[in-house]
Design a protein around this motif. Structure first.
Motif, PDB file in Angstrom:
ATOM      1  N   PHE A 111       0.838  -1.201   0.000  1.00  0.00           N
ATOM      2  CA  PHE A 111       0.000   0.000   0.000  1.00  0.00           C
ATOM      3  C   PHE A 111       0.874   1.252   0.000  1.00  0.00           C
ATOM      4  CE2 PHE A 111      -4.613  -0.751   1.455  1.00  0.00           C
ATOM      5  CZ  PHE A 111      -4.695  -1.938   0.754  1.00  0.00           C
ATOM      6  N   MET A 112       0.581   2.177  -0.930  1.00  0.00           N
ATOM      7  CA  MET A 112       1.242   3.470  -0.942  1.00  0.00           C
ATOM      8  C   MET A 112       0.713   4.304   0.222  1.00  0.00           C
ATOM      9  SD  MET A 112       0.903   6.931  -1.932  1.00  0.00           S
ATOM     10  CE  MET A 112      -0.338   7.089  -3.210  1.00  0.00           C
ATOM     11  N   VAL A 113       1.597   5.035   0.904  1.00  0.00           N
ATOM     12  CA  VAL A 113       1.213   5.828   2.081  1.00  0.00           C
ATOM     13  C   VAL A 113       0.865   7.248   1.639  1.00  0.00           C
ATOM     14  CG1 VAL A 113       1.972   6.745   4.305  1.00  0.00           C
ATOM     15  CG2 VAL A 113       2.650   4.431   3.596  1.00  0.00           C
ATOM     16  N   ASP A 114      -0.340   7.693   2.007  1.00  0.00           N
ATOM     17  CA  ASP A 114      -0.843   9.000   1.593  1.00  0.00           C
ATOM     18  C   ASP A 114      -1.339   9.757   2.820  1.00  0.00           C
ATOM     19  OD1 ASP A 114      -1.923  11.190   0.380  1.00  0.00           O
ATOM     20  OD2 ASP A 114      -3.478  10.121  -0.738  1.00  0.00           O
ATOM     21  N   THR A 115      -0.492  10.650   3.356  1.00  0.00           N
ATOM     22  CA  THR A 115      -0.860  11.387   4.560  1.00  0.00           C
ATOM     23  C   THR A 115      -1.940  12.430   4.317  1.00  0.00           C
ATOM     24  OG1 THR A 115       0.986  12.909   4.163  1.00  0.00           O
ATOM     25  CG2 THR A 115       1.373  11.077   5.688  1.00  0.00           C
ATOM     26  N   ALA A 116      -2.234  12.744   3.053  1.00  0.00           N
ATOM     27  CA  ALA A 116      -3.305  13.691   2.742  1.00  0.00           C
ATOM     28  C   ALA A 116      -4.575  12.986   2.312  1.00  0.00           C
ATOM     29  CB  ALA A 116      -2.856  14.668   1.653  1.00  0.00           C
ATOM     30  N   GLY A 117      -4.559  11.668   2.266  1.00  0.00           N
ATOM     31  CA  GLY A 117      -5.756  10.918   1.894  1.00  0.00           C
ATOM     32  C   GLY A 117      -6.729  10.812   3.055  1.00  0.00           C
ATOM     33  N   ILE A 118      -7.977  10.560   2.747  1.00  0.00           N
ATOM     34  CA  ILE A 118      -9.018  10.480   3.770  1.00  0.00           C
ATOM     35  C   ILE A 118      -9.277   9.030   4.160  1.00  0.00           C
ATOM     36  CG2 ILE A 118     -11.393  11.075   4.347  1.00  0.00           C
ATOM     37  CD1 ILE A 118     -11.167  13.151   1.995  1.00  0.00           C
ATOM     38  N   PHE A 119      -9.532   8.188   3.150  1.00  0.00           N
ATOM     39  CA  PHE A 119      -9.866   6.799   3.393  1.00  0.00           C
ATOM     40  C   PHE A 119      -8.838   5.880   2.745  1.00  0.00           C
ATOM     41  CE2 PHE A 119     -14.026   9.011   3.188  1.00  0.00           C
ATOM     42  CZ  PHE A 119     -14.411   8.815   4.504  1.00  0.00           C
ATOM     43  N   SER A 120      -8.416   4.858   3.492  1.00  0.00           N
ATOM     44  CA  SER A 120      -7.586   3.812   2.904  1.00  0.00           C
ATOM     45  C   SER A 120      -8.425   3.030   1.915  1.00  0.00           C
ATOM     46  CB  SER A 120      -7.058   2.884   3.997  1.00  0.00           C
ATOM     47  OG  SER A 120      -6.272   3.603   4.922  1.00  0.00           O
ATOM     48  N   ARG A 121      -7.793   2.599   0.824  1.00  0.00           N
ATOM     49  CA  ARG A 121      -8.582   1.898  -0.183  1.00  0.00           C
ATOM     50  C   ARG A 121      -7.722   0.944  -1.002  1.00  0.00           C
ATOM     51  NH1 ARG A 121      -8.007   7.355  -1.587  1.00  0.00           N
ATOM     52  NH2 ARG A 121      -7.521   7.832  -3.766  1.00  0.00           N
ATOM     53  N   LEU A 122      -8.399   0.008  -1.602  1.00  0.00           N
ATOM     54  CA  LEU A 122      -7.817  -1.072  -2.383  1.00  0.00           C
ATOM     55  C   LEU A 122      -8.115  -0.833  -3.850  1.00  0.00           C
ATOM     56  CD1 LEU A 122      -6.463  -3.954  -1.907  1.00  0.00           C
ATOM     57  CD2 LEU A 122      -8.812  -4.857  -1.951  1.00  0.00           C
ATOM     58  N   ALA A 123      -7.142  -1.146  -4.713  1.00  0.00           N
ATOM     59  CA  ALA A 123      -7.387  -1.028  -6.149  1.00  0.00           C
ATOM     60  C   ALA A 123      -8.486  -2.007  -6.570  1.00  0.00           C
ATOM     61  CB  ALA A 123      -6.110  -1.310  -6.926  1.00  0.00           C
ATOM     62  N   GLU A 124      -9.297  -1.603  -7.531  1.00  0.00           N
ATOM     63  CA  GLU A 124     -10.372  -2.473  -8.007  1.00  0.00           C
ATOM     64  C   GLU A 124      -9.834  -3.796  -8.506  1.00  0.00           C
ATOM     65  OE1 GLU A 124     -12.948  -0.654 -10.818  1.00  0.00           O
ATOM     66  OE2 GLU A 124     -13.445   1.048  -9.536  1.00  0.00           O
ATOM     67  N   SER A 125      -8.707  -3.761  -9.228  1.00  0.00           N
ATOM     68  CA  SER A 125      -8.125  -4.995  -9.759  1.00  0.00           C
ATOM     69  C   SER A 125      -7.721  -5.941  -8.634  1.00  0.00           C
ATOM     70  CB  SER A 125      -6.914  -4.674 -10.640  1.00  0.00           C
ATOM     71  OG  SER A 125      -5.933  -3.942  -9.926  1.00  0.00           O
ATOM     72  N   SER A 126      -7.205  -5.389  -7.533  1.00  0.00           N
ATOM     73  CA  SER A 126      -6.818  -6.218  -6.388  1.00  0.00           C
ATOM     74  C   SER A 126      -8.044  -6.811  -5.711  1.00  0.00           C
ATOM     75  CB  SER A 126      -6.014  -5.387  -5.383  1.00  0.00           C
ATOM     76  OG  SER A 126      -4.824  -4.903  -5.965  1.00  0.00           O
ATOM     77  N   ALA A 127      -9.112  -6.020  -5.584  1.00  0.00           N
ATOM     78  CA  ALA A 127     -10.344  -6.520  -4.987  1.00  0.00           C
ATOM     79  C   ALA A 127     -10.932  -7.664  -5.817  1.00  0.00           C
ATOM     80  CB  ALA A 127     -11.358  -5.388  -4.854  1.00  0.00           C
ATOM     81  N   GLN A 128     -10.851  -7.533  -7.136  1.00  0.00           N
ATOM     82  CA  GLN A 128     -11.359  -8.585  -8.008  1.00  0.00           C
ATOM     83  C   GLN A 128     -10.558  -9.865  -7.861  1.00  0.00           C
ATOM     84  OE1 GLN A 128     -11.264  -6.732 -11.863  1.00  0.00           O
ATOM     85  NE2 GLN A 128     -13.005  -5.382 -11.422  1.00  0.00           N
TER      86      GLN A 128
END
Length: 312
Positions: free
Chosen positions: A43-60
């Motif tokens: 997972f790329m770390v994003d200190t300005a992001g709001i919600f952690s999230r998974l790529a659609e391709s990874s979820a599939q």
């Protein structure tokens, strides 16, 4: 949310909760390992992001059931659409969240570089240390004596207060600090999810009277046909006691505002009491500068402690 791997500190000692290896990505950002339902992901770390999230391709690939959300998200490129999935087990080191709702989508997976993004919903549960020399992101308990966090050097450090900005839209929470750029005071957010330090086009024009035709402004390597960007070498950036000389800063005409306006009527957008609003910082402090620092972020104290990356 998390069951923590170690007891919280009861005195001034720092208690480390995890030590995660950084992978430096081709664009200069970095990723750390996480474990989802027993499998390893990056997972790329994003200190300005709001919600952690998974790529659609990874979820599939994981055969996760996703549910559309009504969440209203905006990025540099405009509005972002996101679903969510119930994760049975999500681990950062030995710290585990059970049945955690993780966002899905809202970004490309950049080929095989990263599987997701780690953002503030999880990061703010810890204190965060970024050690780019050792290539480690260390997580600490926030329960410690105020200011007793810089353990890696005896040669002094900068203590930078910050505030969280927030608005109706998405409860936006950026780490905002006051800085000076060529003797102009600006607000900047601390953003590991940005490869470069960049200035919004409107702020460049309003504060520095700069546009694409100004002297010293060149086409940025980040420029695309859909989103033109420019670059200007400034003289001096000062943040607390830290100085960065001759920073090359990108000027980006972002699409936050236009996308937001398309989604909101004037009434819902401009009503001073009930309306939604979007207030963005004029400057974003990106990885081209952050990676030159050794940083400790104390969310509870609203302070960032900084030395040079190689201080010891």
């Amino acid at each position: 949310m998390f069951s923590f791997a170690a007891a919280h500190a009861q005195n001034c000692s720092l208690v480390q909760m995890a030590s995660l290896d950084m992978t430096i990505l081709p664009d200069g950002k970095f990723a750390v390992p996480v474990e989802i339902n027993g499998t390893q992901h990056k997972f790329m770390v994003d200190t300005a992001g709001i919600f952690s999230r998974l790529a659609e391709s990874s979820a599939q690939k994981m055969n996760l059931k996703t549910t559309p959300t009504e969440m209203e998200l905006y990025g540099v490129g405009g509005k972002i659409r996101m679903s969510s999935a119930d994760i049975e087990s999500f681990k950062l080191g030995n710290n585990e969240a059970r049945h955690f709702h993780l966002g899905v989508g809202g970004f490309g997976s950049n080929g095989s570089e990263v599987d997701g993004i780690l953002s503030q919903d999880l990061l703010t549960l810890f204190d965060i240390e970024l050690d780019f020399v050792a290539k480690k992101m260390n997580l600490f308990s926030p329960k410690h004596c105020p200011g007793k966090v810089v353990y890696w050097t005896q040669s002094g450090y900068a203590e930078l207060p910050f505030k969280f900005t927030s608005g109706v839209i998405n409860s936006i929470q950026h780490i905002d600090m006051d800085i000076s750029l060529d003797d102009h005071d600006l607000t900047t957010d601390f953003d590991t999810g940005s490869a470069s330090t960049w200035l919004r086009y409107k702020a460049a024009k309003r504060t520095f009277d700069l546009d694409e035709n100004s002297a010293g402004v060149t086409r940025s390597p980040l420029s695309t046909q859909d989103q033109p960007a420019y670059r200007k070498q400034f003289g001096l950036l000062k943040i607390g006691g830290v100085q960065v000389r001759n920073p090359a800063i990108d000027i980006i005409p972002d699409q936050f505002d236009e996308a937001f306006k398309w989604q909101h009527s004037e009434k819902s957008r401009d009503d001073p009491i009930y309306g939604s609003f979007m207030s963005m910082e004029p400057l974003t402090f990106g990885m081209d500068v952050i990676s030159k620092l050794h940083t400790y972020i104390s969310f509870k104290e609203h302070k960032i402690y900084v030395t040079a990356a190689d201080a010891h």
